[in-house]
Design an enzyme around this catalytic site. Structure first.
Site, PDB file in Angstrom:
ATOM      1  N   ASP A 225      30.058  20.664   9.077  1.00 53.07           N
ATOM      2  CA  ASP A 225      30.427  19.212   8.576  1.00 53.07           C
ATOM      3  C   ASP A 225      29.128  18.353   8.848  1.00 53.07           C
ATOM      4  O   ASP A 225      28.891  18.201  10.027  1.00 53.07           O
ATOM      5  CB  ASP A 225      31.760  18.990   9.558  1.00 53.07           C
ATOM      6  CG  ASP A 225      32.253  17.522   9.109  1.00 53.07           C
ATOM      7  OD1 ASP A 225      31.702  17.043   8.293  1.00 53.07           O
ATOM      8  OD2 ASP A 225      33.275  17.098   9.713  1.00 53.07           O
TER       9      ASP A 225
ATOM     10  N   ASP B 292      29.973  17.268   1.921  1.00 54.70           N
ATOM     11  CA  ASP B 292      29.600  17.178   3.173  1.00 54.70           C
ATOM     12  C   ASP B 292      30.154  18.053   4.207  1.00 54.70           C
ATOM     13  O   ASP B 292      30.027  18.157   5.168  1.00 54.70           O
ATOM     14  CB  ASP B 292      29.766  15.865   3.847  1.00 54.70           C
ATOM     15  CG  ASP B 292      31.087  15.374   3.918  1.00 54.70           C
ATOM     16  OD1 ASP B 292      32.052  16.033   3.375  1.00 54.70           O
ATOM     17  OD2 ASP B 292      31.340  14.308   4.672  1.00 54.70           O
ATOM     18  N   GLU B 293      31.109  18.994   3.890  1.00 54.84           N
ATOM     19  CA  GLU B 293      31.537  20.115   4.714  1.00 54.84           C
ATOM     20  C   GLU B 293      32.057  21.375   3.898  1.00 54.84           C
ATOM     21  O   GLU B 293      32.254  21.394   2.775  1.00 54.84           O
ATOM     22  CB  GLU B 293      32.879  19.655   5.638  1.00 54.84           C
ATOM     23  CG  GLU B 293      33.910  19.203   4.618  1.00 54.84           C
ATOM     24  CD  GLU B 293      35.123  18.788   5.414  1.00 54.84           C
ATOM     25  OE1 GLU B 293      35.444  19.316   6.448  1.00 54.84           O
ATOM     26  OE2 GLU B 293      35.842  17.760   5.234  1.00 54.84           O
TER      27      GLU B 293
END
Length: 354
Positions: A8, A102-103
């Site tokens: 993350d 983003d993850e």
């Protein structure tokens, strides 16, 4: 026994802005929205100290943090960096399941560098991300996706946390019920009403009790609290829709004022579809009114659509389908029923030391 890593990125959008614009470093910034209208998409850690977070209005964010700096969203830049990060992931495993820019989940049970420790592998991946992007990431490591995701929040920012197989039972029993994935505020409060405050309390309830009071999710809770979460990392998730939307500085009060806006949105959406060689049969018009209520209107045709003119014509037809309820603050167009193949992927399960 699988070995799953959840990566993350730390305050991704805001961190990218601070990376590209050094004068923003160390300052409270909000990405998206402004102090008059709009919604915050991301906040820097400096802003989060004041209670600023994603999904709150720009007006409230400015009230919480008077020195807050608003910056516009730059999705092309975020996608560019996200692509670099995913390239790093694929150097270690092909079993990568992106959740957003983003993850992502990584199944490293078998990996390309023959590293037996998922913990050491997560450390190396985070170091690589920083070396190549100058951005920090946090990681969670455990035996399934649920536990890995929970673990990634424990040492943020720029840290990691491992829940080893022998720690799973104790960890879950001590975990506050609000930390369980899928337990939102409403479900949490309902759990409280049944004297369920921790994983240990949840584990004491029978499958019948949980299904009776919480429906089908109750059976999921019964399994999860026992460390059972069999969902594999899915590297080939099928994209279901593509959408583009605009929030306006001033509310629009008539369909006539919205035609030009729709045409621009249709052009942007068409460009996104063509970039990925996609087209769809269902066009949906999204309307957000001044009181923040949402309305959608859809039409499904026989042929796949991707051109700006075709999308605009259908969106315009949907706009005039019925009268507007109020002035409009946001319009969006999405395309679904895409021309993509349905694929399934199977994760390999082997046992290694953590």
């Amino acid at each position: 026994m699988r070995k799953i890593i959840h990566i993350d990125m730390d305050a991704f959008y805001a961190s990218v802005e601070q990376l590209d614009f050094p004068d923003l470093r160390g300052k409270p910034i909000a990405v998206g929205g402004n102090e008059v209208r709009g919604v915050v998409s991301a906040a820097s850690y400096e802003a989060r100290k004041f209670g600023v977070r994603s999904a709150i209005s720009g007006v409230l964010a400015k009230r919480l943090c008077p020195q807050l700096i608003f910056v516009p969203l730059r999705f092309d830049r975020y996608r560019e960096i996200s692509a670099k990060i995913r390239e790093i992931f694929f150097q270690y495993t092909d079993l990568v399941e992106p959740l957003s820019l983003d993850e992502a989940y990584l199944d490293v049970t078998q990996n390309k560098v023959n590293q037996g420790s998922a913990t050491l592998l997560a450390t190396e991946i985070r170091q690589r991300i920083f070396q190549e992007t100058q951005l920090t990431a946090s990681a969670g490591i455990s035996i399934n996706k649920f536990l890995a995701k929970v673990a990634s929040d424990y040492n943020k920012p720029n840290g990691q946390f491992t829940i080893a197989p022998e720690q799973v039972e104790t960890f879950l029993e001590e975990l506050p019920i609000g930390k369980f994935y899928g337990v939102g505020k409403v479900t949490r409060d309902k759990m409280y009403s049944h004297q369920i405050f921790t994983g240990k309390d949840l584990k004491a309830k029978s499958a019948e009790f949980l299904e009776t009071h919480f429906g089908k999710p109750g059976l999921d809770y019964y399994k999860i609290v026992r460390g059972i979460h069999e969902s594999p990392v899915m590297p080939e998730r099928t994209q279901k829709s593509v959408a583009t939307e605009h929030t306006f500085e001033t509310n629009l009060t008539s369909e006539l004022f919205m035609i030009d806006k729709l045409e621009v949105i249709a052009k942007e959406l068409s460009a996104r579809l063509k970039k990925h060689d996609l087209a769809g049969k269902t066009v949906t018009l999204k309307i957000k009114y001044s009181d923040f209520t949402l309305q959608t209107r859809s039409k499904t045709g026989v042929h796949f659509l991707s051109t700006a003119s075709a999308l605009f014509q259908v969106a315009k037809e949907l706009l005039y389908q019925e009268r507007l309820r109020d002035s409009v603050r946001l319009l969006g167009i999405s395309v679904s029923n895409l021309n993509v193949d349905q694929k399934k992927s199977v994760g390999i399960q082997l046992k290694f030391d953590f």
